[in-house]
Design a protein around this motif. Structure first.
Motif, PDB file in Angstrom:
ATOM      1  N   LYS A 121      15.842  19.417  19.224  1.00 50.85           N
ATOM      2  CA  LYS A 121      17.007  18.699  18.710  1.00 50.85           C
ATOM      3  C   LYS A 121      18.000  18.400  19.837  1.00 50.85           C
ATOM      4  O   LYS A 121      18.548  17.299  19.924  1.00 50.85           O
ATOM      5  CB  LYS A 121      17.685  19.520  17.612  1.00 50.85           C
ATOM      6  N   GLY A 122      18.204  19.377  20.716  1.00 50.94           N
ATOM      7  CA  GLY A 122      19.100  19.160  21.854  1.00 50.94           C
ATOM      8  C   GLY A 122      18.595  18.070  22.779  1.00 50.94           C
ATOM      9  O   GLY A 122      19.371  17.237  23.246  1.00 50.94           O
ATOM     10  N   TRP A 123      17.285  18.055  23.031  1.00 59.54           N
ATOM     11  CA  TRP A 123      16.684  17.024  23.884  1.00 59.54           C
ATOM     12  C   TRP A 123      16.877  15.642  23.278  1.00 59.54           C
ATOM     13  O   TRP A 123      17.239  14.687  23.982  1.00 59.54           O
ATOM     14  CB  TRP A 123      15.194  17.332  24.060  1.00 59.54           C
ATOM     15  N   ILE A 124      16.653  15.516  21.985  1.00 56.07           N
ATOM     16  CA  ILE A 124      16.795  14.219  21.316  1.00 56.07           C
ATOM     17  C   ILE A 124      18.249  13.760  21.311  1.00 56.07           C
ATOM     18  O   ILE A 124      18.556  12.606  21.644  1.00 56.07           O
ATOM     19  CB  ILE A 124      16.243  14.301  19.877  1.00 56.07           C
ATOM     20  N   GLU A 125      19.154  14.654  20.945  1.00 52.25           N
ATOM     21  CA  GLU A 125      20.557  14.263  20.792  1.00 52.25           C
ATOM     22  C   GLU A 125      21.253  14.012  22.127  1.00 52.25           C
ATOM     23  O   GLU A 125      21.986  13.030  22.280  1.00 52.25           O
ATOM     24  CB  GLU A 125      21.306  15.333  19.996  1.00 52.25           C
TER      25      GLU A 125
END
Length: 257
Positions: A121-125
């Protein structure tokens, strides 16, 4: 056969695939995330089956292994798998970036490690990949494998509410882990979320224990298992029946291609 929707009353209702389409637009390739968030739900078996499906259908793809502690997908499909890492460590955050680069060229199938949600999620956001995906025609699809347990369904709900309509979710009910899904079909709160976010629900069939143990022990691809003499003729037929049922479930979603 068209996809099924679990209604708020807990019953299955056939619907057209067009009702499930998101507003992403048209995508040339998809990043398929094979997830379960916890160990022991059958996620790796699912990913291996999905890889075999695409091989037998002659569909292009890149397989990516991210499970460093138990890289069993790469161990079996070693000639096909690339490696990547999802991490919350900012110094290594770019190690997953090539996944998006590869997806521009062809679909990517990722075997996620357990407890990857925050890092993915951190990578995507942080990289605004949903927005970047619209620009480069790359979409995201999460195949969430569940054993029907409370913790598993709670983690599925966490993923669904985190991404909402930005990522297509497919709830994969693993019949190898659970043979009674009445409690899921009767969960009104869960089914309300499934309807709200247009989640697809499929049944992943059970692979007989003896054949699965031999396949795992010998590190066989499924096409190799169908030729392996240590597996009986009837056992090979059980493997073939398992693959036939799994492939039908993939076809049913309309997004496996």
């Amino acid at each position: 056969m068209e996809p099924d929707l679990i209604t708020e009353s807990g019953e299955f209702q056939p619907v057209g695939w067009s009702e499930f389409k998101t507003d992403w637009g048209t995508y040339m390739a998809t990043i398929h995330l094979g997830d379960g968030e916890k160990g022991g739900v059958g996620k790796s078996l699912f990913v291996r089956t999905f890889i075999q499906y695409r091989l037998e259908r002659g569909l292009p793809f890149v397989a990516v292994e991210t499970d460093r502690s138990n890289p069993d997908v790469a161990g079996i499909y070693k000639d096909l798998c690339q490696y990547a890492v999802f991490t919350e460590d900012e110094k290594q955050a770019d190690k997953a970036d090539r996944i998006f680069e590869m997806a521009i060229e062809k679909p990517v199938i990722i075997n996620l490690a357990a407890q990857s949600h925050r890092a993915v999620k951190g990578w995507i956001e942080k990289n605004q990949l949903f927005e970047l995906g619209r620009e480069y025609k790359v979409g995201f699809c999460k195949w969430f494998v569940t054993n029907g347990g409370y913790d598993s369904l709670k983690l599925f709900t966490q993923s669904l509410t985190s991404y909402e309509s930005k990522m297509q979710h497919i709830l994969v009910r693993n019949w190898g882990m659970c043979d009674d899904w009445e409690h899921v079909e009767g969960d009104k709160a869960l089914n309300k979320l499934i309807k709200k976010y247009k989640v697809l629900v499929i049944d992943f069939p059970k692979l007989a224990y003896r054949e699965r143990n031999l396949i795992d022990q010998k590190r066989l691809r499924f096409d190799e298992a169908l030729q392996d003499k240590e597996i009986t003729i009837v056992g090979r037929q059980r493997v073939a029946n398992f693959l036939k049922a799994a492939y039908a479930a993939f076809d049913k979603t309309g997004v496996a291609l």
